[in-house]
Design a protein around this motif. Structure first.
Motif, mmCIF file in Angstrom:
data_model
loop_
_atom_site.group_PDB
_atom_site.id
_atom_site.type_symbol
_atom_site.label_atom_id
_atom_site.label_comp_id
_atom_site.label_asym_id
_atom_site.label_seq_id
_atom_site.Cartn_x
_atom_site.Cartn_y
_atom_site.Cartn_z
ATOM 1 N N ASP A 137 45.804 48.385 22.260
ATOM 2 C CA ASP A 137 46.968 48.679 23.087
ATOM 3 C C ASP A 137 46.602 49.779 24.085
ATOM 4 O OD1 ASP A 137 49.458 50.000 23.972
ATOM 5 O OD2 ASP A 137 50.444 48.747 22.468
ATOM 6 N N ARG A 138 46.757 49.499 25.355
ATOM 7 C CA ARG A 138 46.392 50.481 26.384
ATOM 8 C C ARG A 138 47.201 51.771 26.271
ATOM 9 N NH1 ARG A 138 43.515 48.155 30.714
ATOM 10 N NH2 ARG A 138 43.672 45.870 30.847
ATOM 11 N N GLN A 139 48.437 51.670 25.798
ATOM 12 C CA GLN A 139 49.303 52.849 25.736
ATOM 13 C C GLN A 139 48.968 53.733 24.541
ATOM 14 O OE1 GLN A 139 53.396 51.595 25.930
ATOM 15 N NE2 GLN A 139 53.238 50.886 28.045
ATOM 16 N N SER A 140 48.840 53.138 23.386
ATOM 17 C CA SER A 140 48.578 53.930 22.182
ATOM 18 C C SER A 140 47.096 54.166 21.937
ATOM 19 C CB SER A 140 49.175 53.232 20.956
ATOM 20 O OG SER A 140 48.453 52.048 20.652
ATOM 21 N N GLY A 141 46.247 53.295 22.491
ATOM 22 C CA GLY A 141 44.817 53.384 22.227
ATOM 23 C C GLY A 141 44.420 52.889 20.853
ATOM 24 N N TRP A 176 35.136 49.749 23.752
ATOM 25 C CA TRP A 176 36.079 50.402 22.836
ATOM 26 C C TRP A 176 35.724 51.869 22.644
ATOM 27 C CZ3 TRP A 176 40.453 50.870 20.452
ATOM 28 C CH2 TRP A 176 40.570 51.378 19.162
ATOM 29 N N LEU A 177 34.442 52.151 22.429
ATOM 30 C CA LEU A 177 34.019 53.546 22.249
ATOM 31 C C LEU A 177 34.176 54.344 23.539
ATOM 32 C CD1 LEU A 177 30.815 53.036 20.061
ATOM 33 C CD2 LEU A 177 33.084 53.799 19.305
ATOM 34 N N LEU A 178 33.811 53.745 24.647
ATOM 35 C CA LEU A 178 33.913 54.428 25.932
ATOM 36 C C LEU A 178 35.371 54.787 26.246
ATOM 37 C CD1 LEU A 178 31.946 55.226 28.263
ATOM 38 C CD2 LEU A 178 32.649 53.113 29.405
ATOM 39 N N TYR A 179 36.283 53.912 25.893
ATOM 40 C CA TYR A 179 37.712 54.167 26.108
ATOM 41 C C TYR A 179 38.126 55.477 25.436
ATOM 42 C CZ TYR A 179 42.757 53.219 26.168
ATOM 43 O OH TYR A 179 44.118 53.295 26.369
ATOM 44 N N HIS A 180 37.640 55.694 24.224
ATOM 45 C CA HIS A 180 38.035 56.894 23.482
ATOM 46 C C HIS A 180 37.212 58.118 23.878
ATOM 47 C CE1 HIS A 180 41.045 55.056 20.950
ATOM 48 N NE2 HIS A 180 40.262 53.992 20.910
ATOM 49 N N LEU A 181 35.987 57.940 24.268
ATOM 50 C CA LEU A 181 35.174 59.065 24.728
ATOM 51 C C LEU A 181 35.707 59.644 26.032
ATOM 52 C CD1 LEU A 181 31.643 57.629 23.958
ATOM 53 C CD2 LEU A 181 32.562 59.742 22.987
ATOM 54 N N THR A 182 36.245 58.771 26.889
ATOM 55 C CA THR A 182 36.649 59.194 28.232
ATOM 56 C C THR A 182 38.144 59.473 28.340
ATOM 57 O OG1 THR A 182 36.982 56.900 28.890
ATOM 58 C CG2 THR A 182 34.798 57.872 29.309
ATOM 59 N N GLY A 183 38.898 59.158 27.296
ATOM 60 C CA GLY A 183 40.344 59.342 27.380
ATOM 61 C C GLY A 183 41.051 58.232 28.107
ATOM 62 N N GLY A 184 40.430 57.026 28.137
ATOM 63 C CA GLY A 184 41.168 55.886 28.669
ATOM 64 C C GLY A 184 40.479 55.028 29.699
ATOM 65 N N GLU A 188 25.226 57.320 36.797
ATOM 66 C CA GLU A 188 26.374 58.214 36.616
ATOM 67 C C GLU A 188 27.595 57.356 36.314
ATOM 68 O OE1 GLU A 188 26.723 60.731 40.011
ATOM 69 O OE2 GLU A 188 24.681 61.518 39.836
ATOM 70 N N LEU A 189 27.796 57.044 35.041
ATOM 71 C CA LEU A 189 28.795 56.058 34.638
ATOM 72 C C LEU A 189 30.150 56.683 34.324
ATOM 73 C CD1 LEU A 189 26.534 53.906 32.275
ATOM 74 C CD2 LEU A 189 26.852 53.687 34.752
ATOM 75 N N ALA A 190 30.145 57.741 33.529
ATOM 76 C CA ALA A 190 31.385 58.390 33.085
ATOM 77 C C ALA A 190 30.995 59.711 32.439
ATOM 78 C CB ALA A 190 32.132 57.493 32.081
ATOM 79 N N ASP A 191 31.988 60.446 31.919
ATOM 80 C CA ASP A 191 31.664 61.637 31.143
ATOM 81 C C ASP A 191 32.727 61.854 30.074
ATOM 82 O OD1 ASP A 191 32.398 63.442 34.124
ATOM 83 O OD2 ASP A 191 33.821 62.978 32.524
ATOM 84 N N THR A 192 32.401 62.722 29.128
ATOM 85 C CA THR A 192 33.311 63.019 28.041
ATOM 86 C C THR A 192 33.416 64.534 27.858
ATOM 87 O OG1 THR A 192 33.814 62.643 25.701
ATOM 88 C CG2 THR A 192 31.491 62.883 26.283
ATOM 89 N N ILE A 193 34.579 64.982 27.387
ATOM 90 C CA ILE A 193 34.754 66.408 27.070
ATOM 91 C C ILE A 193 34.918 66.612 25.563
ATOM 92 C CG2 ILE A 193 35.709 66.975 29.336
ATOM 93 C CD1 ILE A 193 38.506 66.928 28.013
ATOM 94 N N LEU A 194 34.653 65.559 24.794
ATOM 95 C CA LEU A 194 34.878 65.643 23.351
ATOM 96 C C LEU A 194 33.901 66.574 22.640
ATOM 97 C CD1 LEU A 194 35.787 61.988 22.299
ATOM 98 C CD2 LEU A 194 37.288 63.875 22.949
ATOM 99 N N LEU A 195 32.817 66.940 23.284
ATOM 100 C CA LEU A 195 31.866 67.870 22.680
ATOM 101 C C LEU A 195 32.138 69.312 23.090
ATOM 102 C CD1 LEU A 195 28.534 65.829 22.986
ATOM 103 C CD2 LEU A 195 30.036 66.076 20.992
ATOM 104 N N GLY A 196 33.252 69.534 23.785
ATOM 105 C CA GLY A 196 33.613 70.886 24.182
ATOM 106 C C GLY A 196 33.067 71.286 25.527
ATOM 107 N N THR A 197 32.277 70.440 26.123
ATOM 108 C CA THR A 197 31.735 70.664 27.458
ATOM 109 C C THR A 197 31.632 69.307 28.128
ATOM 110 O OG1 THR A 197 29.882 71.586 28.721
ATOM 111 C CG2 THR A 197 29.338 70.488 26.660
ATOM 112 N N ARG A 198 31.641 69.266 29.442
ATOM 113 C CA ARG A 198 31.579 67.982 30.131
ATOM 114 C C ARG A 198 30.165 67.415 30.026
ATOM 115 N NH1 ARG A 198 35.255 65.570 32.965
ATOM 116 N NH2 ARG A 198 36.523 67.460 32.973
ATOM 117 N N ILE A 210 27.985 60.438 30.354
ATOM 118 C CA ILE A 210 27.624 59.190 29.671
ATOM 119 C C ILE A 210 26.841 58.387 30.690
ATOM 120 C CG2 ILE A 210 28.488 57.109 28.536
ATOM 121 C CD1 ILE A 210 31.060 58.783 27.921
ATOM 122 N N ALA A 211 25.533 58.271 30.462
ATOM 123 C CA ALA A 211 24.633 57.792 31.519
ATOM 124 C C ALA A 211 23.934 56.490 31.183
ATOM 125 C CB ALA A 211 23.586 58.866 31.832
ATOM 126 N N GLY A 212 24.244 55.888 30.026
ATOM 127 C CA GLY A 212 23.629 54.620 29.670
ATOM 128 C C GLY A 212 24.529 53.829 28.745
#
Length: 486
Positions: free
Chosen positions: A87-91, A165-173, A219-229, A232-234
């Motif tokens: 679900d796009r809204q709830s994730g 699926w993983l990228l959706y959660h790493l990037t916040g959507g 340069e595909l995307a990035d995540t802040i889940l590790l506390g720093t930006r 995600i490059a591959g």
């Protein structure tokens, strides 16, 4: 400060995170098993929440070990074809993920074949009409799951393979997939940049539920889940990542990965591949919209056969026992196993086939059955070698990897049965290494894939063929006879 590349490697039986330094050494690993659900014969499912939660748990564990600030880039590699609906809204997932091994859509595929659609689908996508691929799994979910249907009607449905699926959660959507995974869905033409509306219509998959198709590295995307930006490059399907990890960059270079299944890929460069012998065309990688392709042969059961001997039959207590058992007897005593526990893949494509153990006698024991199980890997690979050669892509050597390839007896048997040199790197987990290489180059840590491989791949061991032609022929004759019984 030491630079590390963090790889999220989400496979079929487990998910893990691995930190590589820029010399290819593993600095830290965390791994969690994935629960296999078999609700009916031929059905295989995963809990998508479990995949997400355990992968992210592994990621955080490894980040703590090496220091999040030292992680220069993240790469993701994954089991391919497995479909997640969320679900796009709830994730949150709307149903269990349908795994690549699942055969529930066999009748639907047969109907499409009988209606004459396979030639056009193969020409466009490089793939055949088989339950293995993603589109028919998506259609099944729409037809059979009320929550998936309701989400589609409300415009809230998201479909994706595991990296998406993983990228959706790493990037916040962000809802994205790389071209190597997208090419396994039956919905992406090999020579087109986007999912095709005509193919979506054929399979009954809403185009707006699909992710954006992007490059494999850069340069595909990035995540802040590790506390720093963190970039995600591959992103790459596991078999394409292993091909990169094996340095198959030149036209015609070939690798075989022996994990849950077995997968052979031959680099076809910029040539869009076509097979007349039931092999697959696939995207190997994409950068800047430019694609490199591969010809592929997919075997559904490899390491999972050994797991079955251990977990279901109790013949062995660990996979490592098989090498000693195989060496303890002169031959298999006439026992031959056709491991069609999930049907047969290339080049046979028999979705309804079932496994066979032939040639049993009172003299047959654990050793003979274990040896026959390992011999089945070479027999299946030999069938693929014949198909590749018939398509004009014969092998002069083979680079092997994956957990099963650590078995020296099996590696030698492959060289013997194929009658070509077989190379195995010291780092047999080349799927993860390939994802690290892609991310390292994508993040600008190396100037090219070739530079990264020279720095990170390590050494290889070569197994030369030494079997007599008579023994090889006798083995293949027994295999052909057993194969006819499935």
């Amino acid at each position: 400060m030491t630079d590390y590349v963090l790889v999220l490697d989400s496979g079929t039986t487990s998910t893990r995170a691995i930190a590589f330094d820029l010399h290819g050494a593993v600095a830290a690993v965390a791994q969690r098993p994935l629960t296999q659900h078999y609700p009916r014969p031929g059905w295989v499912e995963h809990d998508a929440s479990e995949i997400r939660d355990r992968t992210l748990s592994c990621m955080h564990e490894v980040a703590r070990k090496v220091g999040a600030a030292n992680i220069a880039a993240i790469g993701i590699t994954n089991q391919r074809e497995t479909v997640v609906a969320w679900d796009r809204q709830s994730g949150e997932p709307l149903a269990r993920a349908i795994v690549w091994q699942d055969r529930r859509t066999a009748d639907f595929c047969t109907g499409l074949k009988e209606a004459g659609h396979e030639p056009a689908v193969q020409k466009a996508t490089g793939l055949l009409l088989d339950p293995y691929f993603s589109a028919t799994k998506m259609r099944w979910l729409l037809d059979n799951d009320g929550q998936v249907r309701a989400a589609a009607r409300a415009g809230r449905l998201a479909f994706g393979t595991v990296e998406s699926w993983l990228l959706y959660h790493l990037t916040g959507g962000a809802h994205m997939t790389d071209a190597s995974n997208a090419s396994r869905t039956l919905l992406l033409p090999l020579d087109a940049p986007l999912f095709d509306s005509g193919l979506c219509g054929l399979f009954g998959v809403p185009h707006d539920a699909l992710p954006e198709v992007i490059d494999t590295y850069g340069e595909l995307a990035d995540t802040i889940l590790l506390g720093t930006r963190t970039p995600i490059a591959g992103l790459a399907g596991d078999q394409q990542a292993a091909t990169i990890g094996q340095a198959c960059f030149a036209f015609g270079e070939t690798k075989a990965t022996y994990g849950t299944g077995a997968f052979v890929l031959t680099n076809k460069g910029g040539e869009v591949p076509h097979s007349d012998h039931r092999l697959l065309g696939t995207v190997l990688m994409q950068r800047g919209g430019k694609r490199t392709y591969a010809l592929e042969g997919s075997v559904f059961v490899a390491g999972s056969l050994i797991q079955w001997l251990r977990d279901s039959l109790g013949i062995i207590s660990s996979a490592s026992e098989t090498e000693a058992l195989a060496r303890s007897v002169a031959d298999s005593g006439g026992v031959t196993i056709v491991p069609a526990l999930s049907g047969l893949g290339a080049p046979h494509w028999l979705a309804q086939a079932r496994g066979v153990i032939a040639g049993l006698s009172f003299a047959s024991g654990r050793a003979q059955i274990a040896r026959a199980a390992l011999e089945a890997m070479a027999h299946q690979t030999h069938d693929l070698a014949d198909a590749f050669a018939a398509d004009g892509a014969g092998w002069t050597g083979l680079r092997i990897d994956g957990g099963m390839s650590a078995n020296d007896w099996m590696a030698q048997d492959l060289a013997d049965m194929l009658d070509i040199p077989v190379e195995r790197p010291d780092m047999v987990e080349t799927t993860a290494l390939g994802a690290a290489i892609l991310a390292a180059v994508g993040a600008g840590l190396f100037g090219s894939l070739e530079d990264a491989v020279r720095a990170m791949r390590g050494t290889v061991r070569t197994f030369e063929p030494r079997m007599s032609e008579q023994v090889r022929v006798e083995r293949l004759q027994r295999w052909e006879k057993a194969l006819a019984a499935v």
